[in-house]
Design an enzyme around this catalytic site. Sequence first.
Site, PDB file in Angstrom:
ATOM      1  N   CYS A  23      -2.457 -13.395  46.704  1.00  6.35           N
ATOM      2  CA  CYS A  23      -3.592 -12.682  46.705  1.00  6.35           C
ATOM      3  C   CYS A  23      -1.952 -12.368  48.340  1.00  6.35           C
ATOM      4  O   CYS A  23      -1.902 -11.973  48.879  1.00  6.35           O
ATOM      5  CB  CYS A  23      -3.806 -11.467  46.832  1.00  6.35           C
ATOM      6  SG  CYS A  23      -3.976  -9.928  47.971  1.00  6.35           S
TER       7      CYS A  23
ATOM      8  N   CYS B 233       0.370 -10.395  47.214  1.00  2.80           N
ATOM      9  CA  CYS B 233       0.283  -8.564  47.522  1.00  2.80           C
ATOM     10  C   CYS B 233       0.597  -8.784  49.042  1.00  2.80           C
ATOM     11  O   CYS B 233       1.802  -7.982  49.606  1.00  2.80           O
ATOM     12  CB  CYS B 233      -0.399  -8.556  47.234  1.00  2.80           C
ATOM     13  SG  CYS B 233      -1.569  -9.148  45.821  1.00  2.80           S
TER      14      CYS B 233
ATOM     15  N   LYS C 179       3.899 -10.053  50.568  1.00  5.49           N
ATOM     16  CA  LYS C 179       5.180  -9.065  49.933  1.00  5.49           C
ATOM     17  C   LYS C 179       5.245  -7.529  50.579  1.00  5.49           C
ATOM     18  O   LYS C 179       6.526  -6.886  50.704  1.00  5.49           O
ATOM     19  CB  LYS C 179       5.024  -8.903  48.155  1.00  5.49           C
ATOM     20  CG  LYS C 179       5.424  -8.243  47.303  1.00  5.49           C
ATOM     21  CD  LYS C 179       5.386  -6.234  47.365  1.00  5.49           C
ATOM     22  CE  LYS C 179       3.976  -6.626  47.181  1.00  5.49           C
ATOM     23  NZ  LYS C 179       3.964  -6.057  45.228  1.00  5.49           N
TER      24      LYS C 179
ATOM     25  N   TYR D 166       7.312  -6.560  37.861  1.00  4.81           N
ATOM     26  CA  TYR D 166       6.730  -6.012  38.745  1.00  4.81           C
ATOM     27  C   TYR D 166       7.470  -7.295  40.304  1.00  4.81           C
ATOM     28  O   TYR D 166       7.928  -7.019  41.005  1.00  4.81           O
ATOM     29  CB  TYR D 166       4.854  -6.614  39.107  1.00  4.81           C
ATOM     30  CG  TYR D 166       4.273  -5.678  38.811  1.00  4.81           C
ATOM     31  CD1 TYR D 166       3.238  -4.875  39.553  1.00  4.81           C
ATOM     32  CD2 TYR D 166       4.065  -5.764  37.595  1.00  4.81           C
ATOM     33  CE1 TYR D 166       2.335  -4.133  38.788  1.00  4.81           C
ATOM     34  CE2 TYR D 166       2.312  -5.277  36.869  1.00  4.81           C
ATOM     35  CZ  TYR D 166       1.711  -4.105  37.524  1.00  4.81           C
ATOM     36  OH  TYR D 166       0.923  -3.697  36.950  1.00  4.81           O
TER      37      TYR D 166
ATOM     38  N   GLU E  55      10.156  -5.525  42.875  1.00  3.31           N
ATOM     39  CA  GLU E  55       9.392  -5.688  44.339  1.00  3.31           C
ATOM     40  C   GLU E  55      10.476  -6.748  44.808  1.00  3.31           C
ATOM     41  O   GLU E  55      11.186  -6.000  46.049  1.00  3.31           O
ATOM     42  CB  GLU E  55       8.526  -6.189  44.133  1.00  3.31           C
ATOM     43  CG  GLU E  55       7.688  -5.127  43.913  1.00  3.31           C
ATOM     44  CD  GLU E  55       6.133  -5.972  44.243  1.00  3.31           C
ATOM     45  OE1 GLU E  55       5.098  -5.011  43.414  1.00  3.31           O
ATOM     46  OE2 GLU E  55       5.658  -7.024  43.902  1.00  3.31           O
TER      47      GLU E  55
ATOM     48  N   HIS F 255       0.109  21.231  51.619  1.00  4.20           N
ATOM     49  CA  HIS F 255       1.072  22.178  51.947  1.00  4.20           C
ATOM     50  C   HIS F 255       1.599  21.949  53.077  1.00  4.20           C
ATOM     51  O   HIS F 255       1.319  21.982  54.017  1.00  4.20           O
ATOM     52  CB  HIS F 255       1.199  23.245  51.566  1.00  4.20           C
ATOM     53  CG  HIS F 255       2.738  24.377  51.182  1.00  4.20           C
ATOM     54  ND1 HIS F 255       3.740  23.940  50.591  1.00  4.20           N
ATOM     55  CD2 HIS F 255       3.567  24.311  52.239  1.00  4.20           C
ATOM     56  CE1 HIS F 255       4.333  24.499  50.257  1.00  4.20           C
ATOM     57  NE2 HIS F 255       4.865  24.842  51.854  1.00  4.20           N
TER      58      HIS F 255
ATOM     59  N   GLU G   9       0.847  17.275  46.334  1.00  3.32           N
ATOM     60  CA  GLU G   9       0.399  18.822  45.790  1.00  3.32           C
ATOM     61  C   GLU G   9       0.913  19.291  44.410  1.00  3.32           C
ATOM     62  O   GLU G   9       0.079  20.267  43.682  1.00  3.32           O
ATOM     63  CB  GLU G   9       0.676  19.930  46.556  1.00  3.32           C
ATOM     64  CG  GLU G   9       2.045  20.445  46.959  1.00  3.32           C
ATOM     65  CD  GLU G   9       2.129  21.651  47.979  1.00  3.32           C
ATOM     66  OE1 GLU G   9       1.812  22.423  48.366  1.00  3.32           O
ATOM     67  OE2 GLU G   9       3.079  21.377  48.795  1.00  3.32           O
TER      68      GLU G   9
HETATM   69  P1  NDP Z   1       5.949  -9.308  34.559  1.00  5.66           P
HETATM   70  O1  NDP Z   1       4.983  -9.365  33.370  1.00  5.66           O
HETATM   71  O2  NDP Z   1       4.711  -8.034  35.415  1.00  5.66           O
HETATM   72  O3  NDP Z   1       7.091  -9.015  34.128  1.00  5.66           O
HETATM   73  C1  NDP Z   1       7.831 -10.999  33.672  1.00  5.66           C
HETATM   74  C2  NDP Z   1       9.370 -10.107  32.979  1.00  5.66           C
HETATM   75  O4  NDP Z   1       9.562 -11.470  32.521  1.00  5.66           O
HETATM   76  C3  NDP Z   1       9.343  -9.405  32.214  1.00  5.66           C
HETATM   77  O5  NDP Z   1      10.177  -8.462  32.581  1.00  5.66           O
HETATM   78  C4  NDP Z   1       9.239 -10.397  31.095  1.00  5.66           C
HETATM   79  O6  NDP Z   1      10.594  -9.588  29.866  1.00  5.66           O
HETATM   80  C5  NDP Z   1      10.468 -10.714  31.978  1.00  5.66           C
HETATM   81  N1  NDP Z   1      10.726 -12.730  31.052  1.00  5.66           N
HETATM   82  C6  NDP Z   1       9.528 -13.458  30.147  1.00  5.66           C
HETATM   83  N2  NDP Z   1       9.752 -14.473  29.965  1.00  5.66           N
HETATM   84  C7  NDP Z   1      10.534 -14.327  30.005  1.00  5.66           C
HETATM   85  C8  NDP Z   1      12.258 -14.379  29.817  1.00  5.66           C
HETATM   86  N3  NDP Z   1      11.905 -16.115  28.803  1.00  5.66           N
HETATM   87  N4  NDP Z   1      13.179 -14.831  29.502  1.00  5.66           N
HETATM   88  C9  NDP Z   1      13.192 -13.813  29.957  1.00  5.66           C
HETATM   89  N5  NDP Z   1      12.699 -12.349  30.591  1.00  5.66           N
HETATM   90  C10 NDP Z   1      11.815 -12.795  30.540  1.00  5.66           C
HETATM   91  O7  NDP Z   1       5.447 -10.771  35.451  1.00  5.66           O
HETATM   92  P2  NDP Z   1       5.963 -10.951  36.818  1.00  5.66           P
HETATM   93  O8  NDP Z   1       6.397 -12.088  37.119  1.00  5.66           O
HETATM   94  O9  NDP Z   1       7.114  -9.715  37.738  1.00  5.66           O
HETATM   95  O10 NDP Z   1       4.395 -10.143  37.615  1.00  5.66           O
HETATM   96  C11 NDP Z   1       3.099 -11.576  37.268  1.00  5.66           C
HETATM   97  C12 NDP Z   1       1.730 -10.471  37.055  1.00  5.66           C
HETATM   98  O11 NDP Z   1       1.759 -10.400  38.740  1.00  5.66           O
HETATM   99  C13 NDP Z   1       1.805  -9.482  36.452  1.00  5.66           C
HETATM  100  O12 NDP Z   1       1.465  -9.390  35.202  1.00  5.66           O
HETATM  101  C14 NDP Z   1       1.171  -8.572  37.642  1.00  5.66           C
HETATM  102  O13 NDP Z   1      -0.130  -8.056  36.806  1.00  5.66           O
HETATM  103  C15 NDP Z   1       1.024  -9.567  39.259  1.00  5.66           C
HETATM  104  N6  NDP Z   1       1.647  -8.484  39.847  1.00  5.66           N
HETATM  105  C16 NDP Z   1       1.851  -6.904  40.452  1.00  5.66           C
HETATM  106  C17 NDP Z   1       2.079  -6.755  41.313  1.00  5.66           C
HETATM  107  C18 NDP Z   1       1.654  -5.401  42.154  1.00  5.66           C
HETATM  108  O14 NDP Z   1       0.725  -5.245  41.395  1.00  5.66           O
HETATM  109  N7  NDP Z   1       2.885  -4.931  42.997  1.00  5.66           N
HETATM  110  C19 NDP Z   1       2.854  -7.298  42.463  1.00  5.66           C
HETATM  111  C20 NDP Z   1       3.688  -8.736  42.009  1.00  5.66           C
HETATM  112  C21 NDP Z   1       2.911  -9.229  40.201  1.00  5.66           C
HETATM  113  P3  NDP Z   1       9.555  -8.914  29.352  1.00  5.66           P
HETATM  114  O15 NDP Z   1       9.775  -7.212  29.080  1.00  5.66           O
HETATM  115  O16 NDP Z   1      11.361  -9.011  27.926  1.00  5.66           O
HETATM  116  O17 NDP Z   1       9.356  -9.321  28.361  1.00  5.66           O
END
Ligand code: NDP
Length: 501
Positions: free
Chosen positions: A76, A81, A84, A216, A220, A475, A480
């Site tokens: 983080c 976080c 980012k 996410y 982002e 407001h 709101e």
């Molecule tokens: P996520 O789990 O959010 O998303 C992973 C993405 O990768 C999905 O779109 C998924 O697609 C895709 N994916 C996974 N495997 C494959 C594959 N083999 N081929 C193609 N696409 C694939 O992971 P992130 O890496 O974005 O983030 C990791 C974690 O970090 C999150 O779970 C989140 O909790 C945390 N995080 C939180 C943030 C915040 O609070 N703002 C910011 C960044 C990260 P599909 O949907 O089709 O499975």
Amino acid sequence: MCSIIIMARKMLIDGKLGNPNGEEIHYDFDLFVIGAGSGGVRASRFSAQYGAKVGICELPFHPISSEVIGGVGGTCVIRGCVPKKILVYGASFGPELQDARSYGWELNERIDFDWKKLLQKKTEEIVRLTGIYKRLLANAGVKLFEGEGRVVGPNEVEVVQLDGTKISYSAKNILIATGSRAQRVAIPGQELAITSDEALSLEELPKRAVVFGAGYIAVEFASIWRGMGATVDLFFRKELPLRGFDDEMRAVVARNLEGRGIKLHPTTNLTELVRTENGIKVCTDHGEELMADVVLFATGRAPNTKRLNLEAVGVELDKIGAVKVDEYSRTNLPTVWAIGDVTNRMNLTPVALMEGSCFAKTVFGGEPTKPDHTNVPCAVFCIPPLSVVGLSEEQAIEQANGDILVFTSTFNAMKNTISGRQEKTFMKLVVDAETDKVLGASMCGPDAPEIMQGIAIALKCGATKAQFDSTVGIHPSAAEEFVTMRSITRRIAAGKPKTNL
Ligand code: NDP
């Protein structure tokens, strides 16, 4: 490796360790924590404040992690976080400057963006924060060891120091808080792609960026690079980004990303990356080819357990390698506990903090406390951001016994009326028709995370829609709208598909 094995277990003041006569066993530490990220630091500080003698180990610092590099503060603070959000702030100035012209600002001189300057500031900030985390540990009386930790017994941890020296410590309790690590998709040329670690420390700002994934991190970074002027192509295998979020909000995010100039490629997989003189050639399963300076794999993260020796000592992992824990964060070995992303429950920093606090209270505070994973708010820092708390409409329909009422509001943010920016803010409340309880709230628009934190308190208190309605608005504000949504957008009868009123 010719490492010296030092058994630095300061054997019991009175030499009673492992005494078979049932006498009290003494350990080097009451608690030894592996991993000094958000969860590990919180758990060790709070445990020490309860009077525990605590040791913690963490890999040496670097912005880009590996099996042997990490840093106090964890993902983080160092490569998640915090950096980012700094880049999101940086990226937001571009569109703000455009909007400023409509507000009378004459921006006559050339405006340049200096990526290297922002990167340096970002690195200075994370170095400062890692220092603060170290001080927090020291002030709490927690002993920090720099090195790689592994579990070698139910009450024994080994730390491999930078010079290869191995030291083992006995501990009454061991806490695993090693987080997770970015995953790559196994396609030809995958080594040409980067993960979010490298994306936060790129030498050059890409002019042409390809992002693979739609969670996410993907949306982002797409927003960050687009905001800084790059062309961005976002490839993902579903119809909409952000699987798991409310479908209507996902469509709003997709529309906004496109509105900001990001090219979306839904239901598309990358099949190959090829290095060429003109950059990286990106090939898709739709037969498309395009050139990129940077390809980001944002395809999920995996729990960081590979090198911890957990299965060898009998700690159970699930099929993706996450540590299995009970509601108190305890593994199947009574002396070994785990919190945060390594348990793959709800992978968010504030959740790891909560789990760390509950662990300390349970083990050293004399008050068994389960972390509460309901009504956890979260935010996706795409531009503009999405923030949610409670149930999505789909989850509410699935879980409800009775009818569900959905209230929505879509409007042009006041700021856009002058700037002319074509981007609607969207809000939603999902309500249980019988009890009037608000089950979920979502917002996509400027300041959504700042607003949703307050809404989350209301949901945690079990607020009803009538209580929302009786709250006086501020407001003029976007917030709101959450207390002025009077008409029902749709009512979904229990067990029936949704219908628009
Ligand atoms: P996520 O789990 O959010 O998303 C992973 C993405 O990768 C999905 O779109 C998924 O697609 C895709 N994916 C996974 N495997 C494959 C594959 N083999 N081929 C193609 N696409 C694939 O992971 P992130 O890496 O974005 O983030 C990791 C974690 O970090 C999150 O779970 C989140 O909790 C945390 N995080 C939180 C943030 C915040 O609070 N703002 C910011 C960044 C990260 P599909 O949907 O089709 O499975």
